[in-house]
Design a protein around this motif. Sequence first.
Motif, PDB file in Angstrom:
ATOM      1  N   ILE A  35      -1.711   2.660   5.574  1.00  0.00           N
ATOM      2  CA  ILE A  35      -1.665   3.795   6.513  1.00  0.00           C
ATOM      3  C   ILE A  35      -3.035   4.436   6.645  1.00  0.00           C
ATOM      4  O   ILE A  35      -3.373   4.986   7.701  1.00  0.00           O
ATOM      5  N   LEU A  38      -4.712   2.398   9.235  1.00  0.00           N
ATOM      6  CA  LEU A  38      -4.119   2.700  10.538  1.00  0.00           C
ATOM      7  C   LEU A  38      -4.688   4.000  11.096  1.00  0.00           C
ATOM      8  O   LEU A  38      -5.095   4.063  12.258  1.00  0.00           O
ATOM      9  N   TRP A 286      -3.143  -1.333  15.573  1.00  0.00           N
ATOM     10  CA  TRP A 286      -1.720  -1.209  15.209  1.00  0.00           C
ATOM     11  C   TRP A 286      -1.247  -2.443  14.447  1.00  0.00           C
ATOM     12  O   TRP A 286      -0.508  -2.333  13.456  1.00  0.00           O
ATOM     13  N   ILE A 290      -0.018  -1.980  10.657  1.00  0.00           N
ATOM     14  CA  ILE A 290       1.407  -2.217  10.363  1.00  0.00           C
ATOM     15  C   ILE A 290       1.581  -3.406   9.424  1.00  0.00           C
ATOM     16  O   ILE A 290       2.428  -3.374   8.514  1.00  0.00           O
ATOM     17  N   LEU A 293       0.793  -2.223   6.056  1.00  0.00           N
ATOM     18  CA  LEU A 293       1.890  -1.366   5.597  1.00  0.00           C
ATOM     19  C   LEU A 293       3.069  -2.199   5.100  1.00  0.00           C
ATOM     20  O   LEU A 293       3.631  -1.936   4.030  1.00  0.00           O
ATOM     21  N   ILE A 294       3.448  -3.188   5.885  1.00  0.00           N
ATOM     22  CA  ILE A 294       4.597  -4.025   5.520  1.00  0.00           C
ATOM     23  C   ILE A 294       4.321  -4.751   4.209  1.00  0.00           C
ATOM     24  O   ILE A 294       5.204  -4.841   3.336  1.00  0.00           O
ATOM     25  N   ALA A 383       4.257   7.006  12.438  1.00  0.00           N
ATOM     26  CA  ALA A 383       3.841   6.170  11.312  1.00  0.00           C
ATOM     27  C   ALA A 383       4.566   6.587  10.034  1.00  0.00           C
ATOM     28  O   ALA A 383       5.022   5.728   9.260  1.00  0.00           O
ATOM     29  N   THR A 386       8.247   5.576  10.260  1.00  0.00           N
ATOM     30  CA  THR A 386       8.322   4.117  10.097  1.00  0.00           C
ATOM     31  C   THR A 386       8.200   3.735   8.634  1.00  0.00           C
ATOM     32  O   THR A 386       8.923   2.862   8.133  1.00  0.00           O
TER      33      THR A 386
END
Length: 414
Positions: A35, A38, A286, A290, A293-294, A383, A386
Amino acid sequence: MKFLFDKDTWQEIYSSIRKNKMRTGITIIGVMWGIFLLVVLLGAAKGLENNFNKLFGNFATNSVFVWAQSTSKPFKGFQEGKGLTLKMTDLDNIKNEIEGLEFVVPRHQTQALAINNFKSGNFGIFGDYPELDKVQKKDLVYGRFINDNDIKEKKKVCVIEEEIYKQLFDKDVYPIGQYIKINNINYNVVGMYKQGQVGTGGPQGNIHIPFTTFQQVYNRGNTIGWMMITGKPEYDIKQIEADVKLLLRNLHKVHPQDERAFGSFNLGERIAQVTGFLTGMQFLTWFVGIATLIAGVFAIGNILLITVKERTKEIGIRRAIGAKPWEIKRQIILESVFLTSIAGALGIIFGGLVLMLIDATIGSGPEAALTNPTVDIPVIIIAAVTLVVLGTLIGLIPAQTAVSIRPIEALREE
């Protein structure tokens, strides 16, 4: 919702985290980094977009600039290298014969010394029509821009940039109605606009006077320095550029394939290229953010799976004394959401601090690479939500694993 405030639940979560300090810390850093990336990358992309808008935001985007140069091919008795000059008649022909035009604005430019009492400076002097304010909007602080009456009567009036005001006038002096001298001619200041406008004048600022006044003062007759052409939104500005240059070659008896005779800069095409680049950069940002993050959230899921394996006997005892499957599930899910939320909050905070640092260093001043690199609050909220959703979903995997263990088998676990 009572379980959220249950002391025993949080003590168990704390005990679980304390037993796996190293693994938990590394996992939190992984999610935080996602994050953080991001936020920083989105802020940088926004800063680039703001900088681009600062430079070209005042221009009509569907515009092209055209000027005369010299020929590169002999044609109809004229030798190569013949100098060309745009004329007012060219303007009329372009308006009458080219489709899709919204504005055709002729301009003149020179450099001159401007004086006010004992203060002076060398500035760009532009001869302009009122339509310039429609294709290159001026952010007026005081007064007005040039009007039709100024053009008709060839008035000695001028509109100055804020930087010129700072150099020629004392602080707190109201500029409107004051006079400055340009080439020993007094001009009445009728308007002042904010600095930062893009122009081709000197670095110290620009002064705009009526086009007809410029023609008369500098003896330019019916010539044009260059023209700004704006197309209607539904028309292709690249095609308009080609049509205008072809028409000018015909009017000035220039070889149809002579590309050097008339120069041009297609602002609409350049803006489309930059806009496409910015869109691509935001998409890449993005995607990278992401994906990171995943990856971090999956790491949390793996840690919780290991935790469930280590606590198999404990879970079996709790099941044996009557703990419901949902109670086991919600504790593990809550731990997952807690870890992702902490990591997300840290990532957002550190990302914001980095953007503030960027803004304070390379984001300030006239040569700033990025302008106000920020991330919109709704984007941060999306964010964060999510992240919580991902944390909940990934927590379901070890939670389901935990409740699928039969109590008798768990009690036998060594």
